[in-house]
Design a protein around this motif. Structure first.
Motif, PDB file in Angstrom:
ATOM      1  N   HIS A   1     -97.290 -36.230 -25.757  1.00 49.24           N
ATOM      2  CA  HIS A   1     -98.682 -36.707 -26.412  1.00 49.24           C
ATOM      3  C   HIS A   1     -98.286 -37.735 -27.240  1.00 49.24           C
ATOM      4  CE1 HIS A   1    -100.606 -33.189 -24.816  1.00 49.24           C
ATOM      5  NE2 HIS A   1     -99.991 -32.227 -25.644  1.00 49.24           N
TER       6      HIS A   1
ATOM      7  N   VAL B   1     -97.939 -37.548 -30.949  1.00 49.69           N
ATOM      8  CA  VAL B   1     -96.702 -36.823 -31.313  1.00 49.69           C
ATOM      9  C   VAL B   1     -95.346 -37.615 -31.388  1.00 49.69           C
ATOM     10  CG1 VAL B   1     -95.323 -35.016 -30.790  1.00 49.69           C
ATOM     11  CG2 VAL B   1     -97.615 -34.412 -30.743  1.00 49.69           C
TER      12      VAL B   1
ATOM     13  N   VAL C   1     -95.866 -32.271 -36.783  1.00 49.60           N
ATOM     14  CA  VAL C   1     -95.507 -32.032 -35.463  1.00 49.60           C
ATOM     15  C   VAL C   1     -95.316 -30.680 -35.210  1.00 49.60           C
ATOM     16  CG1 VAL C   1     -93.628 -32.325 -33.756  1.00 49.60           C
ATOM     17  CG2 VAL C   1     -94.008 -34.219 -35.581  1.00 49.60           C
TER      18      VAL C   1
ATOM     19  N   ALA D   1     -90.829 -30.452 -30.628  1.00 51.31           N
ATOM     20  CA  ALA D   1     -91.732 -31.167 -29.793  1.00 51.31           C
ATOM     21  C   ALA D   1     -91.323 -31.205 -28.435  1.00 51.31           C
ATOM     22  CB  ALA D   1     -91.734 -32.625 -30.191  1.00 51.31           C
TER      23      ALA D   1
ATOM     24  N   ILE E   1     -95.282 -31.088 -25.884  1.00 53.31           N
ATOM     25  CA  ILE E   1     -96.114 -31.871 -26.778  1.00 53.31           C
ATOM     26  C   ILE E   1     -95.335 -33.133 -27.091  1.00 53.31           C
ATOM     27  CG2 ILE E   1     -97.123 -29.902 -27.984  1.00 53.31           C
ATOM     28  CD1 ILE E   1     -95.640 -30.372 -30.517  1.00 53.31           C
ATOM     29  N   ILE E   2     -94.027 -33.512 -26.703  1.00 49.75           N
ATOM     30  CA  ILE E   2     -93.643 -34.642 -26.827  1.00 49.75           C
ATOM     31  C   ILE E   2     -94.275 -35.804 -26.075  1.00 49.75           C
ATOM     32  CG2 ILE E   2     -91.606 -34.479 -25.429  1.00 49.75           C
ATOM     33  CD1 ILE E   2     -89.981 -36.045 -27.426  1.00 49.75           C
TER      34      ILE E   2
END
Length: 592
Positions: free
Chosen positions: A339, A342, A411, A320, A336-337
């Motif tokens: 988001h 997530v 994830v 992530a 993406i961490i």
């Protein structure tokens, strides 16, 4: 694939701040362990786990064990890792000093075991089963068997197995067909067992099988079961292995969904003259001996649920942070961490693994307290608490591990479905945990039957009272929402217990229909209890000079997340319990 590291800060926090390792060590006369040695032990275990075992995890999954010429050959590299494991003295960590063990607290040993199981779950099953054999022989074996077998098992020179299941019997041990016939000072064992974890390998010069069998004149049912020790190689008069192979062989290996590095054997005993075995405990009293081994293994499997969840979380977290996907208004790309969804998944993984760790360590610390207790009445209460924890640790944690390892795949998105990333292995490996050493349904029936209905809820009421008392001591406004959620969950647990006590005696199907919901409710409750206690302690530690503020704040936030996102599940569990068994049992078999 991400590297594995033991979650040192959280592990030490649980050991020192939640269960009081220093006090446990003091009671056992091990003050030197409390004075920094525990940290050193975990540091060394982490080195072996991350440097030697973790790299072999993928190898075991892709290569696995093989059966050639009547012998099982383990995954390449596993034997060298096992040799280093024994040279480091790791098998003897928590064992009895009388037979070569180091006698360290079980609570410390369980933290070390988490390292092996996270690093390489398939490999770690071998020492796990050996620990169960040690427990059973220690509790029920004759002095001669103890002297002959315990030192080599404790040192890791030999390994142990558990031979219970048969193709026609499964969980129904009363239906087992393996036979034992008296022959002088030993017995001749004939029969076949399935699903025998690490039933054979070449890592040691002996494998010690603990085998359930029935004597010709035994009573019917489970009251006629005896337990026997059946070595792969027979011993000489000095207790050393000989070249004489016992009549016990692995005849096939199972092809499995996961844990490919762990050889799951079909074992055949007595195809020729009968395998020589030695009685453990008394004839026809093998069930009690078996449960000593089984209960130890069940808590060990619960720990595996934590361990594989931690490994999956670490890999998901790394991905992530590195995976770039999405664009901000200024055009910059983001990982993406950032988001929220997530974050939701990672927070669930992080908070749940912390709750799982707290419960597994607390449950094992209760065993230390039980062993050190001298007052018979208090000792009995300690034993009842250990017994109560066991199905919750095994059942709730392994069920939750299915969700955590699933989230790790999620994830990763599409890459999680690709084997090369390695995260799918954790998902596959975790699937067995709800099945072996007693399925989730078996754990739930044990909890609701033997651990709740049998004593009228006495042991559970004592736990609920302790949780309630602990919540009353948390007064900081920062944790008020956590306490409120816990109070609601406590009320749900009390209502569920009373409903079951009232209804089960009137309807034979009620216990079986609602038992899993009951177990999951208590699991979420225990997790919330220990998360709340941890957060309260973290608040106190924040005031100390030099405290790690970021770590302590994360403990508080994780407790809040758990209370907000996980504790509400106790409501749905209670509602499912209230529905009883009517719709569950309503259809005829032909309507399915």
């Amino acid at each position: 694939m991400s590297d594995y590291r033991y979650p040192y800060q959280d592990g030490i926090f649980v050991l020192n701040e939640l269960i009081g390792l220093e006090q446990i060590c003091h009671q056992a006369g091990l003050d030197d362990v409390a004075d920094g040695l525990a940290e050193a032990i975990l540091d060394e275990a982490t080195k072996m786990g991350s440097e030697q075992l973790a790299p072999l995890n993928r190898v075991g999954d892709s290569t696995g064990a093989t059966l050639k010429g009547g012998q099982v050959h383990e995954t390449p590299g596993f034997s060298d890792a096992y040799r280093h494991f024994c040279e480091g003295g790791w098998p003897s960590l928590g064992a009895d000093p009388e037979f070569g063990g180091q006698g360290l607290p079980a609570a410390l040993a369980v933290a070390v075991n988490e390292v092996w199981q996270s690093a390489n779950l398939a490999w770690s099953l071998c020492p796990l089963l050996t620990q169960g054999a040690i427990e059973s022989i220690s509790a029920h074996g004759s002095d001669q068997l103890k002297q002959q077998y315990l030192p080599k098992l404790i040192s890791g020179e030999w390994t142990g197995t558990m031979n219970l299941t048969e193709s026609d019997a499964g969980t129904d041990l009363a239906a087992l067909k393996t036979r034992a016939v008296r022959d002088g000072d030993h017995y001749r064992i004939t029969g076949q067992k399935i699903f025998i974890t690490w039933g054979d390998h070449q890592m040691t010069d002996n494998v010690v099988h603990l085998v359930l069998a029935r004597l010709p004149d035994a009573p019917a049912g489970v009251k006629g079961i005896s337990l026997f020790l059946v070595p792969k190689f027979l011993l000489d008069e000095n207790g050393n292995t000989t070249d004489q192979r016992n009549d016990a062989y692995a005849v096939s290996l199972e092809h499995k969904l996961g844990i490919h590095g762990s050889p799951t054997c079909v074992m055949s005993f007595g195809d020729n003259d009968g395998a020589i075995g030695y009685l453990i405990g008394e004839e026809n009293k093998g069930l009690a001996c078996m449960f000593t081994m089984m209960n130890d293994a069940r808590q060990g499997v619960g720990l595996q649920g934590l361990a594989i969840s931690e490994r999956a979380y670490q890999q998901a977290l790394t991905y992530a942070k590195e995976r770039i996907q999405g664009t901000l208004r200024d055009g910059s790309r983001i990982s993406i961490i950032k988001h929220p969804d997530v974050r939701r998944m990672l927070m669930q993984m992080k908070s749940c693994t912390q709750a799982m760790r707290a419960l597994t360590y607390v449950a094992k610390a209760e065993s230390d307290q039980h062993a050190a207790e001298t007052d018979p009445a208090v000792k009995a209460k300690r034993k009842a608490r250990v017994d109560l924890y066991t199905p919750i640790v095994k059942g709730w944690i392994t069920e939750l591990s299915q969700e955590i390892t699933y989230l790790a795949v999620q994830v990763h998105g599409g890459m999680g479905f690709i084997e090369e990333t390695g995260v799918a292995q954790h998902y596959r490996d975790a699937r067995i945990l709800t099945i072996y050493e007693g399925t989730t349904g078996i754990q739930a029936l044990d909890l609701i039957g033997r651990k709740t209905l049998a004593d009228g809820g006495e042991a559970l009421s004592a736990l609920i009272a302790e949780i309630n008392s602990d919540m009353s001591e948390i007064t900081d406004p920062k944790l008020q929402s956590v306490v409120t959620s816990m109070q609601e969950s406590l009320s749900n647990a009390i209502s569920a217990q009373q409903w079951i006590l009232d209804k089960a005696a009137k309807d034979a199907n009620v216990a079986g229909a609602v038992s899993v919901h009951f177990m999951m409710l208590l699991g979420y409750l225990c997790g919330g209890w220990l998360m709340a206690k941890s957060a309260n302690r973290a608040l106190s530690l924040q005031a100390e000079e030099g405290a790690d503020q970021e770590f302590l704040e994360s403990k508080i936030v994780c407790a809040r997340f758990y209370a907000e996102q996980m504790l509400p599940r106790t409501v749905s569990s209670l509602n499912a319990i209230y529905s009883g068994d009517e719709s569950t049992m309503a259809l005829s078999e032909d309507q399915f």
